[in-house]
Scaffold this active site. Structure first.
Site, PDB file in Angstrom:
ATOM      1  N   LYS A   1      -1.723  -1.194   3.193  1.00  0.00           N
ATOM      2  CA  LYS A   1      -1.945  -2.527   2.636  1.00  0.00           C
ATOM      3  C   LYS A   1      -0.983  -3.489   3.313  1.00  0.00           C
ATOM      4  O   LYS A   1       0.239  -3.315   3.248  1.00  0.00           O
ATOM      5  CB  LYS A   1      -1.697  -2.484   1.128  1.00  0.00           C
ATOM      6  CG  LYS A   1      -1.881  -3.821   0.445  1.00  0.00           C
ATOM      7  CD  LYS A   1      -1.801  -3.665  -1.061  1.00  0.00           C
ATOM      8  CE  LYS A   1      -1.879  -4.991  -1.752  1.00  0.00           C
ATOM      9  NZ  LYS A   1      -1.794  -4.849  -3.212  1.00  0.00           N
TER      10      LYS A   1
ATOM     11  N   LYS B   1      -6.525  -2.299   3.797  1.00  0.00           N
ATOM     12  CA  LYS B   1      -6.723  -3.609   3.166  1.00  0.00           C
ATOM     13  C   LYS B   1      -5.853  -4.647   3.847  1.00  0.00           C
ATOM     14  O   LYS B   1      -4.670  -4.361   4.037  1.00  0.00           O
ATOM     15  CB  LYS B   1      -6.325  -3.465   1.694  1.00  0.00           C
ATOM     16  CG  LYS B   1      -6.442  -4.719   0.897  1.00  0.00           C
ATOM     17  CD  LYS B   1      -5.951  -4.464  -0.500  1.00  0.00           C
ATOM     18  CE  LYS B   1      -5.788  -5.818  -1.174  1.00  0.00           C
ATOM     19  NZ  LYS B   1      -4.928  -5.788  -2.284  1.00  0.00           N
TER      20      LYS B   1
HETATM   21  C1  PBG Z   1      -2.177  -5.984  -6.295  1.00  0.00           C
HETATM   22  C2  PBG Z   1      -3.439  -6.326  -5.590  1.00  0.00           C
HETATM   23  C3  PBG Z   1      -3.688  -7.467  -4.814  1.00  0.00           C
HETATM   24  C4  PBG Z   1      -5.016  -7.364  -4.376  1.00  0.00           C
HETATM   25  C5  PBG Z   1      -5.533  -6.184  -4.897  1.00  0.00           C
HETATM   26  N1  PBG Z   1      -4.527  -5.552  -5.627  1.00  0.00           N
HETATM   27  C6  PBG Z   1      -2.847  -8.652  -4.552  1.00  0.00           C
HETATM   28  C7  PBG Z   1      -1.604  -8.581  -3.810  1.00  0.00           C
HETATM   29  O1  PBG Z   1      -1.210  -7.564  -3.258  1.00  0.00           O
HETATM   30  O2  PBG Z   1      -0.945  -9.614  -3.811  1.00  0.00           O
HETATM   31  C8  PBG Z   1      -5.705  -8.355  -3.510  1.00  0.00           C
HETATM   32  C9  PBG Z   1      -7.196  -8.271  -3.470  1.00  0.00           C
HETATM   33  C10 PBG Z   1      -7.870  -9.459  -2.886  1.00  0.00           C
HETATM   34  O3  PBG Z   1      -7.254 -10.337  -2.263  1.00  0.00           O
HETATM   35  O4  PBG Z   1      -9.100  -9.530  -3.053  1.00  0.00           O
HETATM   36  N2  PBG Z   1      -2.383  -5.636  -7.623  1.00  0.00           N
END
Ligand code: PBG
Length: 327
Positions: A196, A249
């Site tokens: 991520k 992601k």
């Molecule tokens: C954290 C989380 C995030 C997203 C999914 N889980 C946000 C982040 O890391 O700030 C982002 C998903 C998206 O942008 O569609 N709980």
């Protein structure tokens, strides 16, 4: 080997029937995971400012939505919760009567065949919007991991089919596997957000989940966007710790990473077409600058072509409708 003029690659492109026959990648409804946002209250369906057609829903509305999603043939949803109260320790995240735990129980009671995945993180639940417990401005890794494990356990106890840690703390997959197994949840898979990135593409999500950090950013735990070899190390350690599915992601701007992770590990691989990817397509389409349906299908086909076995996308319902028309 034949060369031009004997070889003519256009021969297989001249009509749609031939094109269908040689197509290498086919999107299917089975690939789709639909993200949903749950809020306290009842009768609430509130559109997210920066994400047209994406809503915050109270549990009663959410259950109806899940029935529709199941009927449409979408196999899974992933739930994000916006709690009643936020505090320093994000205590509603691991409260057996927290928003997600209640939502999962309600869905499971009424919607039998839909896979319910829960996002396991602290950022929606902490008053400061960070993904863990703080000491000053620093996120404490090991103390946070303990709470994440408790959070995942309460999700499983509520009936979650899959838990999906998205926090990027070190060691959380092992801790979650251990606590789940100790409590008899040996069959609940872990879908880990293994790779991520600290991405600007999450902007609209933070409107939807009300989880923007009060100060600083997420660069101390999410990955540097410039790194690819590190992605392989992240994926490897989550696999070693027991992840069943690994996720990359964002998706669209990181097709090279999806490809490398899939090639190297051959694991079931998920990709998250995140809020910013969705919002950009929606905004450009609204301005009349692109053909929304075409770009949506193209972006998702590209993600699948790169190696994703499943795609988390806010377009899931739109895609399902289009795929139904094609049959
Ligand atoms: C954290 C989380 C995030 C997203 C999914 N889980 C946000 C982040 O890391 O700030 C982002 C998903 C998206 O942008 O569609 N709980």
């Amino acid at each position: 080997m034949a060369t031009y003029p004997t070889k003519r690659l256009r021969r297989l492109r001249y009509n749609p029937v031939i094109r269908d026959m040689v197509r290498e990648t086919q999107l299917s409804k089975d690939d789709l995971i639909y993200p949903l946002f749950v809020v306290p209250g009842s009768g609430i369906k509130k559109e997210v400012r920066s994400m047209p057609n994406v809503y915050q829903m109270s549990i009663d509305v959410l259950v109806e939505e899940c029935k529709e999603v199941e009927q449409m043939g979408i196999p899974a949803v992933i739930l994000f919760g916006i709690p009643e109260h936020k505090d320093e320790l994000g205590s509603e995240a691991y409260d057996p009567n927290g928003i997600i735990q209640k939502a999962v129980r309600a869905i499971k009671k009424e919607v039998k065949n839909l896979l319910v995945i829960t996002d396991v993180c602290m950022c929606e639940y902490t008053s400061h919007g960070h993904c863990g417990i703080l000491n000053g401005e620093k996120i404490l890794n090991d103390e946070t991991v303990e709470l994440l494990a408790k959070e995942a356990l309460t999700h499983a106890q509520a009936g979650a089919d899959i838990v999906a840690p998205s926090d990027m703390m070190d060691g959380r997959v092992a801790a979650i596997r251990k606590i789940l197994d100790e409590h008899g949840f040996i069959e609940v898979p872990i879908l880990s957000y293994a790779v991520k990135y600290a991405s600007g593409f999450y902007g609209p999500f933070r409107d939807a989940a009300e989880s923007a950090p009060a100060f600083g950013d997420r660069r101390s735990h999410q990955m540097d966007v410039a790194n690819a070899l590190e992605a392989l190390r992240e994926a490897e350690s989550d696999i070693e710790e027991g992840a069943d599915i690994i996720m990359v992601k964002p998706a669209g701007p990181y097709l090279d990473i999806i490809w490398r992770v899939k090639e190297k590990f051959g694991m079931p691989t998920a990709a998250y077409q995140v809020s910013g990817e969705y919002a950009m397509i929606k905004a450009a389409a609204k301005l009349g600058w692109i053909d929304e349906e075409r770009v949506m299908m193209e972006s998702l086909t590209a993600i699948k072509r790169a190696g994703a076995d499943m795609i988390l996308t806010y377009f899931a319902k739109d895609v399902a409708k289009i795929l139904d028309k094609q049959i």
